[in-house]
Design a protein around this motif. Structure first.
Motif, PDB file in Angstrom:
ATOM      1  N   VAL A  14      10.580 -34.130 -40.497  1.00 36.91           N
ATOM      2  CA  VAL A  14      10.535 -32.678 -40.303  1.00 36.91           C
ATOM      3  C   VAL A  14      11.896 -32.061 -40.628  1.00 36.91           C
ATOM      4  O   VAL A  14      11.970 -30.976 -41.223  1.00 36.91           O
ATOM      5  CB  VAL A  14      10.082 -32.322 -38.870  1.00 36.91           C
ATOM      6  N   GLU A  15      12.977 -32.744 -40.282  1.00 38.62           N
ATOM      7  CA  GLU A  15      14.315 -32.236 -40.601  1.00 38.62           C
ATOM      8  C   GLU A  15      14.529 -32.176 -42.110  1.00 38.62           C
ATOM      9  O   GLU A  15      15.155 -31.230 -42.613  1.00 38.62           O
ATOM     10  CB  GLU A  15      15.377 -33.127 -39.945  1.00 38.62           C
ATOM     11  N   THR A  37      12.215 -23.290 -42.034  1.00 42.78           N
ATOM     12  CA  THR A  37      13.510 -23.827 -41.606  1.00 42.78           C
ATOM     13  C   THR A  37      13.652 -23.764 -40.090  1.00 42.78           C
ATOM     14  O   THR A  37      13.952 -24.775 -39.443  1.00 42.78           O
ATOM     15  CB  THR A  37      14.663 -23.047 -42.268  1.00 42.78           C
ATOM     16  N   VAL A  38      13.436 -22.594 -39.517  1.00 42.31           N
ATOM     17  CA  VAL A  38      13.640 -22.404 -38.079  1.00 42.31           C
ATOM     18  C   VAL A  38      12.657 -23.243 -37.264  1.00 42.31           C
ATOM     19  O   VAL A  38      13.051 -23.972 -36.341  1.00 42.31           O
ATOM     20  CB  VAL A  38      13.533 -20.903 -37.709  1.00 42.31           C
ATOM     21  N   ILE A  43      11.211 -28.264 -34.148  1.00 39.19           N
ATOM     22  CA  ILE A  43      10.349 -29.441 -33.983  1.00 39.19           C
ATOM     23  C   ILE A  43      11.156 -30.724 -34.128  1.00 39.19           C
ATOM     24  O   ILE A  43      11.001 -31.667 -33.342  1.00 39.19           O
ATOM     25  CB  ILE A  43       9.184 -29.402 -34.992  1.00 39.19           C
ATOM     26  N   SER A  44      12.043 -30.756 -35.111  1.00 44.29           N
ATOM     27  CA  SER A  44      12.852 -31.943 -35.341  1.00 44.29           C
ATOM     28  C   SER A  44      13.704 -32.285 -34.134  1.00 44.29           C
ATOM     29  O   SER A  44      13.761 -33.441 -33.706  1.00 44.29           O
ATOM     30  CB  SER A  44      13.735 -31.753 -36.576  1.00 44.29           C
ATOM     31  N   LEU A  48      13.546 -35.533 -31.803  1.00 45.64           N
ATOM     32  CA  LEU A  48      14.759 -36.326 -31.596  1.00 45.64           C
ATOM     33  C   LEU A  48      15.027 -36.493 -30.101  1.00 45.64           C
ATOM     34  O   LEU A  48      15.379 -37.581 -29.641  1.00 45.64           O
ATOM     35  CB  LEU A  48      15.956 -35.674 -32.294  1.00 45.64           C
ATOM     36  N   SER A  49      14.827 -35.445 -29.329  1.00 47.10           N
ATOM     37  CA  SER A  49      15.049 -35.545 -27.875  1.00 47.10           C
ATOM     38  C   SER A  49      14.098 -36.542 -27.238  1.00 47.10           C
ATOM     39  O   SER A  49      14.460 -37.253 -26.310  1.00 47.10           O
ATOM     40  CB  SER A  49      14.913 -34.172 -27.207  1.00 47.10           C
ATOM     41  N   ARG A  50      12.868 -36.612 -27.754  1.00 46.70           N
ATOM     42  CA  ARG A  50      11.908 -37.599 -27.247  1.00 46.70           C
ATOM     43  C   ARG A  50      12.369 -39.014 -27.579  1.00 46.70           C
ATOM     44  O   ARG A  50      12.274 -39.919 -26.758  1.00 46.70           O
ATOM     45  CB  ARG A  50      10.510 -37.349 -27.828  1.00 46.70           C
ATOM     46  N   ALA A  51      12.866 -39.200 -28.800  1.00 48.71           N
ATOM     47  CA  ALA A  51      13.362 -40.518 -29.196  1.00 48.71           C
ATOM     48  C   ALA A  51      14.544 -40.937 -28.329  1.00 48.71           C
ATOM     49  O   ALA A  51      14.691 -42.114 -27.990  1.00 48.71           O
ATOM     50  CB  ALA A  51      13.756 -40.508 -30.672  1.00 48.71           C
TER      51      ALA A  51
END
Length: 111
Positions: A14-15, A37-38, A43-44, A48-51
């Motif tokens: 997504v990033e 972009t926003v 979402i990215s 990432l926070s979940r990972a």
């Protein structure tokens, strides 16, 4: 998402879309790429926070940024005609090698 590495992969993909949409947004003057972009970055970072719930931040960020750099470069080459010289290709190879070393040999890792 069950696997922290699946969440990390989603964050990376997504990033990459969001970063290339940033280029296409023409400094946020085009509404659709600007919105992509926003929303994409939001979402990215969520993924990432979940990972990061299971993967150490240094390991996750190294993988996220390393693979992201490589994929953004490939997409920019395909979509925007970005030139890649020998030094760029060697650098991309070294980034990929670093990600592999971290993922395969790091003892600080999530299962």
């Amino acid at each position: 998402m069950g696997s922290p590495y699946l969440a990390l992969l989603g964050a990376i993909l997504v990033e990459v879309v969001a970063t290339n949409a940033l280029k296409a947004s023409d400094s946020f003057t085009r509404p659709v790429p600007s919105a992509v972009t926003v929303v994409g970055y939001a979402i990215s970072f969520y993924l990432l926070s979940r990972a990061l719930q299971a993967i150490p931040v240094g390991v996750a960020y190294a993988i996220w940024s390393g693979i992201g750099i490589v994929l953004v470069t490939i997409v920019a080459w395909l979509l925007f005609g970005q030139k890649l010289d020998a030094a760029a290709l060697v650098g991309i190879g070294l980034i990929l090698a670093g990600v592999v070393v971290i993922r395969v040999f790091s003892m600080v890792d999530a299962g």
